[in-house]
Design an enzyme around this catalytic site. Structure first.
Site, PDB file in Angstrom:
ATOM      1  N   ASP A  62       0.803  -1.218   0.000  1.00 50.38           N
ATOM      2  CA  ASP A  62       0.000   0.000   0.000  1.00 50.38           C
ATOM      3  C   ASP A  62       0.846   1.285   0.000  1.00 50.38           C
ATOM      4  OD1 ASP A  62      -1.227  -2.334   1.000  1.00 50.38           O
ATOM      5  OD2 ASP A  62      -2.842  -1.175   1.929  1.00 50.38           O
TER       6      ASP A  62
ATOM      7  N   GLU B  54      -4.309   1.749  -2.801  1.00 50.85           N
ATOM      8  CA  GLU B  54      -5.587   2.136  -2.179  1.00 50.85           C
ATOM      9  C   GLU B  54      -5.467   3.352  -1.262  1.00 50.85           C
ATOM     10  OE1 GLU B  54      -7.483  -0.159   0.764  1.00 50.85           O
ATOM     11  OE2 GLU B  54      -5.741  -0.139   2.070  1.00 50.85           O
ATOM     12  N   ASN B  55      -4.237   3.699  -0.847  1.00 49.54           N
ATOM     13  CA  ASN B  55      -4.042   4.857   0.029  1.00 49.54           C
ATOM     14  C   ASN B  55      -3.204   5.942  -0.640  1.00 49.54           C
ATOM     15  OD1 ASN B  55      -3.480   2.152   2.003  1.00 49.54           O
ATOM     16  ND2 ASN B  55      -5.166   3.508   2.596  1.00 49.54           N
TER      17      ASN B  55
ATOM     18  N   ASN C 216     -10.084  -1.949   0.478  1.00 47.09           N
ATOM     19  CA  ASN C 216     -11.267  -1.417   1.163  1.00 47.09           C
ATOM     20  C   ASN C 216     -11.404   0.095   0.982  1.00 47.09           C
ATOM     21  OD1 ASN C 216      -8.874  -1.741   2.898  1.00 47.09           O
ATOM     22  ND2 ASN C 216     -10.083  -0.652   4.418  1.00 47.09           N
ATOM     23  N   HIS C 217     -10.329   0.775   0.563  1.00 46.59           N
ATOM     24  CA  HIS C 217     -10.405   2.228   0.334  1.00 46.59           C
ATOM     25  C   HIS C 217     -10.631   2.588  -1.139  1.00 46.59           C
ATOM     26  CE1 HIS C 217      -9.452   3.558   4.373  1.00 46.59           C
ATOM     27  NE2 HIS C 217      -8.481   2.659   4.423  1.00 46.59           N
TER      28      HIS C 217
ATOM     29  N   HIS D 295      -6.057  -8.663  -0.120  1.00 45.73           N
ATOM     30  CA  HIS D 295      -6.124  -7.463   0.713  1.00 45.73           C
ATOM     31  C   HIS D 295      -7.008  -7.787   1.917  1.00 45.73           C
ATOM     32  CE1 HIS D 295      -5.457  -3.132   1.061  1.00 45.73           C
ATOM     33  NE2 HIS D 295      -6.647  -3.104   1.638  1.00 45.73           N
TER      34      HIS D 295
ATOM     35  N   HIS E 287      -2.743  -4.443   2.946  1.00 49.91           N
ATOM     36  CA  HIS E 287      -3.667  -3.827   3.905  1.00 49.91           C
ATOM     37  C   HIS E 287      -3.070  -3.626   5.299  1.00 49.91           C
ATOM     38  CE1 HIS E 287      -7.462  -2.670   5.883  1.00 49.91           C
ATOM     39  NE2 HIS E 287      -7.228  -3.592   6.795  1.00 49.91           N
TER      40      HIS E 287
HETATM   41 FE   LIG Z   1      -3.921   0.229   2.957  1.00 46.07          FE
HETATM   42 FE   LIG Z   2      -6.810  -1.598   3.162  1.00 51.57          FE
END
Ligand SMILES: [Fe+2]
Ligand SMILES: [Fe+2]
Length: 281
Positions: free
Chosen positions: A8, A39-40, A67-68, A156, A181
């Site tokens: 990430d 994702e971040n 999830n993001h 993830h 994650h």
């Molecule tokens: Fe992340």
């Molecule tokens: Fe995540």
């Protein structure tokens, strides 16, 4: 084939770490395909077209989310235009999410790499459909060594047991199963018995003078007082770029070797020695 997966990317620090280190790593390790979990990437929350472009320009061939995925609204439309960007595969059928969760890509040397992005169910929001069934369908549809030359699965997930179970579930059918994650690299890189490379978490590309990539003050305040007082902000010191290197057998697509990568920032550095591989193969 030599492939790397980087965990990430957190905010500007993570993006700058990738821009600074990935071009050199591609050359030094002879990487033919590079996957980055993004994702971040946009201020810690989701991804935008501009932040994705920075990572592609640095040498990423494919970006995965988690999830993001939808924290930035523009991702919902951008992903429809960008086949190199993958959201989680295992949405419920009725969700009809934009974009795709699996992609088949061709390298400059004409080899085909299948990348799959899965979201775990344990201790995770949102809770999607069973990732094992989703992975099983895709692995059956694109057999390793026949329909493609390499398969990389980004699991993830929050819970280590769920990631490890996915590694064993895919063993012999994927080149690499790697977790993302957690934002902390694990020390369990191994080639599983049937030939799939595995590491429970690749770690983040982030400033590690932080709490999982965020400035320390607010997480500490929340842990000590239970009272939130500000949004989490990515820490802005130099990133350690954390990833996993895998070398596959050209005939089977299975892993010959897997090793962690850590470069830049504060963590103890490790970069695979590729000369040793050339001597052996
Ligand atoms: Fe992340
Ligand atoms: Fe995540």
């Amino acid at each position: 084939m030599r492939i790397a997966f980087f965990g990430d990317v957190v905010g500007r620090s993570g993006r700058e770490g990738i821009s600074r280190h990935l071009p050199g790593l591609r050359r030094r390790l002879g990487l033919e395909f590079v996957i980055v979990n993004a994702e971040n990437a946009a201020g810690g929350y989701g991804i935008t077209e501009a932040t994705a472009r920075e990572l592609f320009d640095a040498g990423a061939d494919c970006l995965t989310l988690g999830n993001h995925s939808w924290d930035q609204r523009e991702a919902l439309t951008y992903i429809e235009r960008e086949p190199r960007l993958l959201r989680s595969l295992n949405y419920p059928r009725l969700a009809r999410p934009p974009g795709r969760g699996v992609g088949l890509y061709e390298t400059e040397r004409g080899r085909r790499v299948l990348v799959m992005s899965l979201l775990g169910q344990r201790s995770m929001e949102p809770i999607l459909d069973d990732p094992f069934s989703a992975a099983d369908r895709e692995l059956d549809a694109c057999p390793l060594g026949q329909a493609c030359d390499a398969i990389v699965v980004d699991m993830h997930a929050d819970v280590t047991s769920e990631k490890m179970a996915m590694g064993h579930f895919c063993d012999g059918r994927a080149s690499l199963v790697v977790g993302s994650h957690s934002h902390v690299p694990t020390a369990d890189a191994q080639v599983l018995p049937a030939g799939t490379a595995y590491q429970t978490d690749a770690g983040a590309c982030a400033d590690y003078d932080s709490v999982i990539g965020n400035e320390k003050e607010e997480p500490l305040r929340r842990f000590t007082t239970r009272i939130p007082s500000a949004r989490h902000k990515p820490a802005e010191g130099p990133a350690t770029v954390c990833g996993v290197f895998v070398e596959t057998d050209d005939s089977t697509g299975l892993a010959l070797r897997v090793e962690p990568i850590r470069i830049g920032g504060r963590l103890i550095q490790t970069i695979p020695e590729v000369e040793a591989v050339l001597e052996r193969t």
